[in-house]
Design a protein around this motif. Structure first.
Motif, mmCIF file in Angstrom:
data_model
loop_
_atom_site.group_PDB
_atom_site.id
_atom_site.type_symbol
_atom_site.label_atom_id
_atom_site.label_comp_id
_atom_site.label_asym_id
_atom_site.label_seq_id
_atom_site.Cartn_x
_atom_site.Cartn_y
_atom_site.Cartn_z
ATOM 1 N N THR A 209 0.842 -1.170 0.000
ATOM 2 C CA THR A 209 0.000 0.000 0.000
ATOM 3 C C THR A 209 0.897 1.246 0.000
ATOM 4 O O THR A 209 1.955 1.248 0.610
ATOM 5 N N ASN A 210 0.516 2.259 -0.770
ATOM 6 C CA ASN A 210 1.272 3.509 -0.898
ATOM 7 C C ASN A 210 2.437 3.447 -1.896
ATOM 8 O O ASN A 210 3.191 4.410 -2.022
ATOM 9 N N ALA A 211 2.589 2.326 -2.579
ATOM 10 C CA ALA A 211 3.698 2.195 -3.529
ATOM 11 C C ALA A 211 3.486 3.078 -4.757
ATOM 12 O O ALA A 211 4.440 3.437 -5.448
ATOM 13 N N GLY A 212 2.224 3.424 -5.005
ATOM 14 C CA GLY A 212 1.913 4.262 -6.169
ATOM 15 C C GLY A 212 1.155 3.507 -7.250
ATOM 16 O O GLY A 212 1.212 3.883 -8.420
ATOM 17 N N LYS A 213 0.419 2.468 -6.868
ATOM 18 C CA LYS A 213 -0.327 1.670 -7.847
ATOM 19 C C LYS A 213 -1.392 2.506 -8.553
ATOM 20 O O LYS A 213 -1.481 2.503 -9.771
ATOM 21 N N SER A 214 -2.189 3.219 -7.757
ATOM 22 C CA SER A 214 -3.272 4.010 -8.365
ATOM 23 C C SER A 214 -2.692 5.132 -9.223
ATOM 24 O O SER A 214 -3.215 5.428 -10.300
ATOM 25 N N SER A 215 -1.597 5.743 -8.773
ATOM 26 C CA SER A 215 -0.958 6.795 -9.559
ATOM 27 C C SER A 215 -0.472 6.243 -10.890
ATOM 28 O O SER A 215 -0.586 6.892 -11.927
ATOM 29 N N LEU A 216 0.067 5.049 -10.845
ATOM 30 C CA LEU A 216 0.596 4.442 -12.057
ATOM 31 C C LEU A 216 -0.542 4.072 -13.006
ATOM 32 O O LEU A 216 -0.428 4.234 -14.224
ATOM 33 N N ALA A 228 -3.992 9.019 -2.726
ATOM 34 C CA ALA A 228 -3.880 9.730 -1.460
ATOM 35 C C ALA A 228 -2.760 9.173 -0.615
ATOM 36 O O ALA A 228 -2.375 8.021 -0.748
ATOM 37 N N GLU A 229 -2.230 10.018 0.236
ATOM 38 C CA GLU A 229 -1.177 9.599 1.161
ATOM 39 C C GLU A 229 -1.853 8.913 2.358
ATOM 40 O O GLU A 229 -1.760 9.353 3.478
ATOM 41 N N GLN A 230 -2.582 7.876 2.085
ATOM 42 C CA GLN A 230 -3.322 7.180 3.133
ATOM 43 C C GLN A 230 -3.336 5.714 2.773
ATOM 44 O O GLN A 230 -3.286 5.370 1.609
ATOM 45 N N VAL A 318 9.785 -0.357 -10.583
ATOM 46 C CA VAL A 318 10.223 0.437 -9.438
ATOM 47 C C VAL A 318 9.738 1.863 -9.658
ATOM 48 O O VAL A 318 10.158 2.529 -10.599
ATOM 49 N N ASN A 319 8.820 2.293 -8.803
ATOM 50 C CA ASN A 319 8.186 3.600 -8.973
ATOM 51 C C ASN A 319 8.879 4.666 -8.110
ATOM 52 O O ASN A 319 9.675 4.345 -7.242
ATOM 53 N N LYS A 320 8.534 5.905 -8.356
ATOM 54 C CA LYS A 320 9.036 7.081 -7.630
ATOM 55 C C LYS A 320 10.519 7.320 -7.900
ATOM 56 O O LYS A 320 11.269 7.757 -7.027
ATOM 57 N N VAL A 321 10.923 7.016 -9.129
ATOM 58 C CA VAL A 321 12.324 7.184 -9.506
ATOM 59 C C VAL A 321 12.736 8.656 -9.366
ATOM 60 O O VAL A 321 13.908 8.973 -9.123
ATOM 61 N N ASP A 322 11.759 9.562 -9.455
ATOM 62 C CA ASP A 322 12.061 11.002 -9.277
ATOM 63 C C ASP A 322 12.560 11.321 -7.872
ATOM 64 O O ASP A 322 13.186 12.344 -7.644
ATOM 65 N N LYS A 323 12.269 10.426 -6.934
ATOM 66 C CA LYS A 323 12.680 10.676 -5.553
ATOM 67 C C LYS A 323 13.899 9.856 -5.127
ATOM 68 O O LYS A 323 14.249 9.841 -3.949
ATOM 69 N N MET A 324 14.500 9.142 -6.096
ATOM 70 C CA MET A 324 15.631 8.276 -5.729
ATOM 71 C C MET A 324 16.947 8.928 -6.136
ATOM 72 O O MET A 324 17.062 9.439 -7.244
ATOM 73 N N VAL A 342 10.233 3.762 -13.141
ATOM 74 C CA VAL A 342 9.268 4.764 -13.602
ATOM 75 C C VAL A 342 9.009 5.822 -12.541
ATOM 76 O O VAL A 342 9.367 5.651 -11.369
ATOM 77 N N SER A 343 8.366 6.880 -12.978
ATOM 78 C CA SER A 343 7.783 7.823 -12.042
ATOM 79 C C SER A 343 6.367 8.125 -12.510
ATOM 80 O O SER A 343 6.172 8.651 -13.605
ATOM 81 N N ALA A 344 5.418 7.759 -11.693
ATOM 82 C CA ALA A 344 4.023 8.012 -12.051
ATOM 83 C C ALA A 344 3.742 9.499 -12.045
ATOM 84 O O ALA A 344 2.814 9.968 -12.700
ATOM 85 N N VAL A 345 4.561 10.258 -11.312
ATOM 86 C CA VAL A 345 4.331 11.689 -11.183
ATOM 87 C C VAL A 345 4.901 12.467 -12.373
ATOM 88 O O VAL A 345 4.217 13.278 -12.979
ATOM 89 N N THR A 346 6.158 12.190 -12.745
ATOM 90 C CA THR A 346 6.761 12.938 -13.858
ATOM 91 C C THR A 346 6.510 12.258 -15.211
ATOM 92 O O THR A 346 6.720 12.868 -16.252
#
Ligand code: GDP
Ligand code: MG
Length: 377
Positions: A209-216, A228-230, A318-324, A342-346
């Motif tokens: 949970t929180n890994a970024g599945k929904s964002s992806l 959400a951060e929940q 591997v998600n959130k690469v923008d933060k690594m 990947v980065s779901a955000v960028t």
């Protein structure tokens, strides 16, 4: 019974027993618990944890700690104690008696979060079923609490009868819910069979949970899944179509995994987890920016094995690469050479992920328009 009708959030004590067995380390366990508490809308205002080899049969935690919790509740005027662990009905009653506060154990806490999040019919049915199953073995404790308050002549006979009547009512509601859930499930099975016939592969997102599945899912499809951060921001299965040049796939977003997912909840959410069984491929999303990402990965793999899904093809991302930072990237790339970063955000790596999905699925991916034209020749 006192109800919390006061405006504002419930201020709570976080308490519990730390057994030696935790899969992830202690800090993680406690951080996860705290996120779960805030996801339920609570404000953690104090913490009391104890290391033990096993649970105390009467209170789970040691008697001295129970007194500390009671004193804290009085001094800081806290209404509720959230427990890291699952409690027996007896432990819960004893703790309530000693602290004179509402005691919420782990399963009840997770159910509370689920209840607040469920939006689809199936999600709501599953939550209600899980709550009733949780309540049933505790019913006599609840009745006992009432008769202790009233007590004496006149409460015994009728009390028993009413307890029995309540129990029967709950049991018949459980039966009804089970059959409704079964209907929803059969309906979904029909849908899945239809998709299978049309040869549209199904890819299911899995991961902590929180890994970024929904964002992806959003990044891949342009859909608006709730992010959400929940914990458990999404409880309900969500299905979206994705086009991979020439072919299409169905992508499903499922419930996030959590350490020590209570087995009775896993049973209640069987229908949701069963969806994974239908998948042609699991897209396992790992939060690469998390310091414990590899441990989380292993925890998810363990859960997949528990669900007998270890044979399913998996694509790791591997998600959130923008933060690594570069060093972390290197480490993870070494540990997971086949993973797509990947980065779901960028949006970085999303096109590459689509290509990897297509390659992994190439036997299953429908040929799309080309095949259609070829067939009509
Ligand atoms: P889920 O529980 O796996 O569905 O996770 P969500 O998609 O709800 O995302 C959890 C949190 O991580 C949210 O706050 C997202 O905005 C954040 N998040 C997701 N993907 C990324 C990413 O690629 N980079 C960063 N920096 N944050 C992300
Ligand atoms: Mg989600």
């Amino acid at each position: 019974m006192s109800t919390d009708t006061k405006k504002g959030k419930e201020r709570v004590v976080l308490a519990g027993v730390l057994l030696p067995k935790y899969r992830l380390d202690e800090e993680e366990t406690l951080a996860e618990f705290e996120t779960l508490a805030t996801s339920a809308g609570a404000v953690p205002s104090a913490k009391i944890f104890q290391h033990r080899q096993s649970f105390d049969p009467a209170f789970a935690i040691g008697k001295g700690k129970v007194e500390e919790i009671a004193a804290l509740c009085r001094d800081k005027k806290l209404d509720t104690v959230l427990f890291l662990n699952d409690l027996s009905a007896v432990q819960q009653r004893n703790l309530e008696k000693e602290t004179k506060r509402k005691i919420v154990d782990r399963t009840a806490l997770i159910l509370d979060v689920f209840a607040q999040r469920a939006r689809t019919k199936e999600g709501k049915l599953q939550v209600e079923l899980a709550q009733l199953r949780y309540l049933l073995p505790r019913l006599s404790e609840i009745w006992e609490k009432f008769s202790r308050l009233g007590g004496g002549i006149g409460t015994r006979g009728p009390g028993e009868t009413r307890l029995e009547a309540d129990r029967r009512r709950i049991q018949s509601r459980i039966k009804k819910l089970e059959s409704e859930i079964e209907k929803v499930r059969q309906h979904r099975n029909v849908l899945f069979q239809g998709r299978k016939k049309r040869n549209i592969p199904i890819v299911s997102l899995v991961g902590y949970t929180n890994a970024g599945k929904s964002s992806l899912l959003n990044a891949l499809t342009g859909a608006k899944a709730y992010v959400a951060e929940q914990f458990f921001a999404t409880l309900d299965p969500l299905v979206r179509q994705v086009r991979l040049d020439g072919g299409e796939i169905l992508l499903t977003d499922t419930v996030g995994f959590l350490q020590d997912f209570p087995p009775q909840l896993a049973a209640a959410f069987r229908a949701t987890l069963e969806e994974l069984d239908e998948a042609d491929l699991l897209l396992h999303v790992v939060d690469g920016s998390h310091p414990q990402s590899l441990k989380y990965l292993a925890a998810v793999q363990e859960i997949l094995a528990d669900l007998h899904l270890e044979e399913k093809p998996v694509l790791l991302t591997v998600n959130k690469v923008d933060k690594m930072d570069d060093e972390v990237k290197r480490e993870i790339r070494e540990a997971l050479p086949s993973a797509v970063f990947v980065s779901a955000v960028t949006g970085e790596g999303v096109e590459e992920l689509k290509r990897a999905l297509k390659n992994t699925l190439q036997h299953a991916v429908r040929e799309g328009e080309n095949a259609h034209e070829a067939r009509s020749d």
